[in-house]
Design a protein around this motif. Sequence first.
Motif, PDB file in Angstrom:
ATOM      1  N   GLU A  97      12.869  48.570  14.390  1.00 58.25           N
ATOM      2  CA  GLU A  97      11.868  49.323  15.154  1.00 58.25           C
ATOM      3  C   GLU A  97      11.780  50.788  14.700  1.00 58.25           C
ATOM      4  N   LEU A  98      12.923  51.346  14.285  1.00 58.06           N
ATOM      5  CA  LEU A  98      12.980  52.770  13.931  1.00 58.06           C
ATOM      6  C   LEU A  98      12.701  53.025  12.449  1.00 58.06           C
ATOM      7  N   VAL A 143      41.205  51.593   5.254  1.00 55.85           N
ATOM      8  CA  VAL A 143      42.346  51.817   6.139  1.00 55.85           C
ATOM      9  C   VAL A 143      42.780  53.275   6.039  1.00 55.85           C
ATOM     10  N   LEU A 144      42.848  53.943   7.179  1.00 61.79           N
ATOM     11  CA  LEU A 144      43.287  55.324   7.223  1.00 61.79           C
ATOM     12  C   LEU A 144      44.777  55.385   6.894  1.00 61.79           C
ATOM     13  N   PRO A 145      45.186  56.245   5.958  1.00 56.71           N
ATOM     14  CA  PRO A 145      46.598  56.318   5.575  1.00 56.71           C
ATOM     15  C   PRO A 145      47.504  56.689   6.755  1.00 56.71           C
ATOM     16  N   LEU A 146      48.774  56.442   6.559  1.00 50.05           N
ATOM     17  CA  LEU A 146      49.854  56.737   7.513  1.00 50.05           C
ATOM     18  C   LEU A 146      49.857  55.790   8.707  1.00 50.05           C
ATOM     19  N   GLU A 147      48.822  55.846   9.543  1.00 53.09           N
ATOM     20  CA  GLU A 147      48.856  55.005  10.741  1.00 53.09           C
ATOM     21  C   GLU A 147      48.227  53.631  10.503  1.00 53.09           C
ATOM     22  N   GLU A 148      47.693  53.434   9.275  1.00 49.60           N
ATOM     23  CA  GLU A 148      47.120  52.140   8.901  1.00 49.60           C
ATOM     24  C   GLU A 148      46.016  51.705   9.861  1.00 49.60           C
ATOM     25  N   ALA A 149      45.222  52.669  10.317  1.00 47.40           N
ATOM     26  CA  ALA A 149      44.139  52.355  11.248  1.00 47.40           C
ATOM     27  C   ALA A 149      42.866  52.011  10.483  1.00 47.40           C
ATOM     28  N   ALA A 150      42.142  51.026  10.977  1.00 39.81           N
ATOM     29  CA  ALA A 150      40.904  50.601  10.323  1.00 39.81           C
ATOM     30  C   ALA A 150      39.771  51.568  10.645  1.00 39.81           C
ATOM     31  N   ARG A 151      38.937  51.822   9.641  1.00 42.03           N
ATOM     32  CA  ARG A 151      37.736  52.635   9.809  1.00 42.03           C
ATOM     33  C   ARG A 151      36.548  51.870   9.227  1.00 42.03           C
ATOM     34  N   TYR A 152      35.381  52.056   9.825  1.00 46.08           N
ATOM     35  CA  TYR A 152      34.191  51.324   9.410  1.00 46.08           C
ATOM     36  C   TYR A 152      33.015  52.283   9.271  1.00 46.08           C
ATOM     37  N   MET A 153      32.104  51.940   8.371  1.00 49.01           N
ATOM     38  CA  MET A 153      30.881  52.717   8.201  1.00 49.01           C
ATOM     39  C   MET A 153      29.693  51.781   8.093  1.00 49.01           C
ATOM     40  N   VAL A 154      28.670  52.105   8.855  1.00 50.65           N
ATOM     41  CA  VAL A 154      27.413  51.367   8.774  1.00 50.65           C
ATOM     42  C   VAL A 154      26.399  52.290   8.111  1.00 50.65           C
ATOM     43  N   VAL A 155      25.821  51.855   7.001  1.00 54.72           N
ATOM     44  CA  VAL A 155      24.838  52.680   6.291  1.00 54.72           C
ATOM     45  C   VAL A 155      23.467  52.016   6.391  1.00 54.72           C
ATOM     46  N   LEU A 156      22.517  52.785   6.886  1.00 53.48           N
ATOM     47  CA  LEU A 156      21.136  52.319   7.019  1.00 53.48           C
ATOM     48  C   LEU A 156      20.238  53.137   6.100  1.00 53.48           C
ATOM     49  N   ASN A 157      19.354  52.474   5.389  1.00 51.39           N
ATOM     50  CA  ASN A 157      18.356  53.161   4.571  1.00 51.39           C
ATOM     51  C   ASN A 157      17.067  53.311   5.376  1.00 51.39           C
ATOM     52  N   LYS A 158      16.462  54.476   5.275  1.00 49.30           N
ATOM     53  CA  LYS A 158      15.192  54.726   5.973  1.00 49.30           C
ATOM     54  C   LYS A 158      14.061  54.239   5.078  1.00 49.30           C
ATOM     55  N   ALA A 159      13.413  53.171   5.477  1.00 50.73           N
ATOM     56  CA  ALA A 159      12.378  52.537   4.656  1.00 50.73           C
ATOM     57  C   ALA A 159      10.984  53.099   4.929  1.00 50.73           C
ATOM     58  N   LYS A 160      10.769  53.566   6.171  1.00 49.93           N
ATOM     59  CA  LYS A 160       9.447  54.101   6.534  1.00 49.93           C
ATOM     60  C   LYS A 160       9.634  55.090   7.679  1.00 49.93           C
ATOM     61  N   PRO A 161       8.637  55.932   7.948  1.00 50.77           N
ATOM     62  CA  PRO A 161       8.792  56.922   9.024  1.00 50.77           C
ATOM     63  C   PRO A 161       9.078  56.268  10.374  1.00 50.77           C
ATOM     64  N   THR A 162       9.925  56.932  11.152  1.00 50.26           N
ATOM     65  CA  THR A 162      10.193  56.458  12.508  1.00 50.26           C
ATOM     66  C   THR A 162       8.943  56.670  13.369  1.00 50.26           C
ATOM     67  N   PRO A 163       8.515  55.667  14.148  1.00 49.43           N
ATOM     68  CA  PRO A 163       7.341  55.838  15.021  1.00 49.43           C
ATOM     69  C   PRO A 163       7.471  57.082  15.904  1.00 49.43           C
ATOM     70  N   LYS A 164       6.352  57.757  16.130  1.00 50.75           N
ATOM     71  CA  LYS A 164       6.350  59.046  16.819  1.00 50.75           C
ATOM     72  C   LYS A 164       6.895  58.977  18.238  1.00 50.75           C
ATOM     73  N   LYS A 165       6.850  57.799  18.840  1.00 56.00           N
ATOM     74  CA  LYS A 165       7.329  57.712  20.234  1.00 56.00           C
ATOM     75  C   LYS A 165       8.850  57.794  20.347  1.00 56.00           C
ATOM     76  N   TYR A 166       9.556  57.776  19.200  1.00 59.23           N
ATOM     77  CA  TYR A 166      11.015  57.890  19.216  1.00 59.23           C
ATOM     78  C   TYR A 166      11.461  59.211  18.610  1.00 59.23           C
ATOM     79  N   PRO A 167      12.545  59.778  19.088  1.00 60.23           N
ATOM     80  CA  PRO A 167      13.369  59.293  20.197  1.00 60.23           C
ATOM     81  C   PRO A 167      12.695  59.529  21.550  1.00 60.23           C
ATOM     82  N   ARG A 168      13.083  58.690  22.483  1.00 60.88           N
ATOM     83  CA  ARG A 168      12.592  58.862  23.837  1.00 60.88           C
ATOM     84  C   ARG A 168      13.246  60.097  24.480  1.00 60.88           C
ATOM     85  N   LYS A 169      12.902  60.389  25.712  1.00 61.72           N
ATOM     86  CA  LYS A 169      13.403  61.599  26.370  1.00 61.72           C
ATOM     87  C   LYS A 169      14.929  61.627  26.420  1.00 61.72           C
ATOM     88  N   ALA A 170      15.471  62.846  26.476  1.00 64.15           N
ATOM     89  CA  ALA A 170      16.919  63.036  26.498  1.00 64.15           C
ATOM     90  C   ALA A 170      17.573  62.193  27.592  1.00 64.15           C
TER      91      ALA A 170
END
Length: 248
Positions: free
Chosen positions: A200-201, A212-239
Amino acid sequence: MSEQIFNRHDASEAMLIGLLEEKGITLSPRQLEQFDLYYRELVEWNEKMNLTGITDREQVYIKHFYDSISLAFFKDFSGIGSLADIGSGAGFPGIPLKIVFPHLKLTIVDSLNKRIGFLRHLTEKLELEGVQLVHGRAEDVARLPEHRDQYDAVTARAVARLSVLNELCLPFVKVNGWFAAMKGAAVSEEVEEATASIRELGAELADLYSFVLPLEEAARYMVVLNKAKPTPKKYPRKAGVPLKTPLK
């Protein structure tokens, strides 16, 4: 006692140097000096206001500095001109990325003026140029022409669920730019839940990374989104609306 502190100082720096060199990132003496000053200012200001629950030097160097820079393990910053960090708090990940990649034009958006005050002081102390600090809600700032569709890359670290973050962050991204959500918990459920909002966006799922973050061996994740087209003007909605009623 002072010798013990000095040794821990050296140990934290040596650890950061070694871990980043494994990823092909070399820190200059000036950059190490900036990270040291960042740590000291963070701890000092944390006594006056709540910036972080982590103040141990080694923990800050791993859980804040290294973790922030980790985005560069997966994305090439050499071709990135402008970066917006939404809901940056004490400056993570934007300021560590700016220290490592001084060419970045960094914009930080945060809703709490006290934090903006800390970041203003910090950027002056670190002598960082090309940093813009914006006090405001992401929903409001994203509607301003000088920020909408203006950034090569946008990031947010542990701010909200992906279905909410998409609406807060994607309006800032240029078409053909990208948004990276940095997460400390498994993201498959969040990605599935956010599928409709991604479409939608005006974006598409590009990559899912984990390490894995060193020392404490904690897992970290990243989600990468590519912007394919302009976000519709109605977004973002009000605070406040995206958080209360995420897109589905």
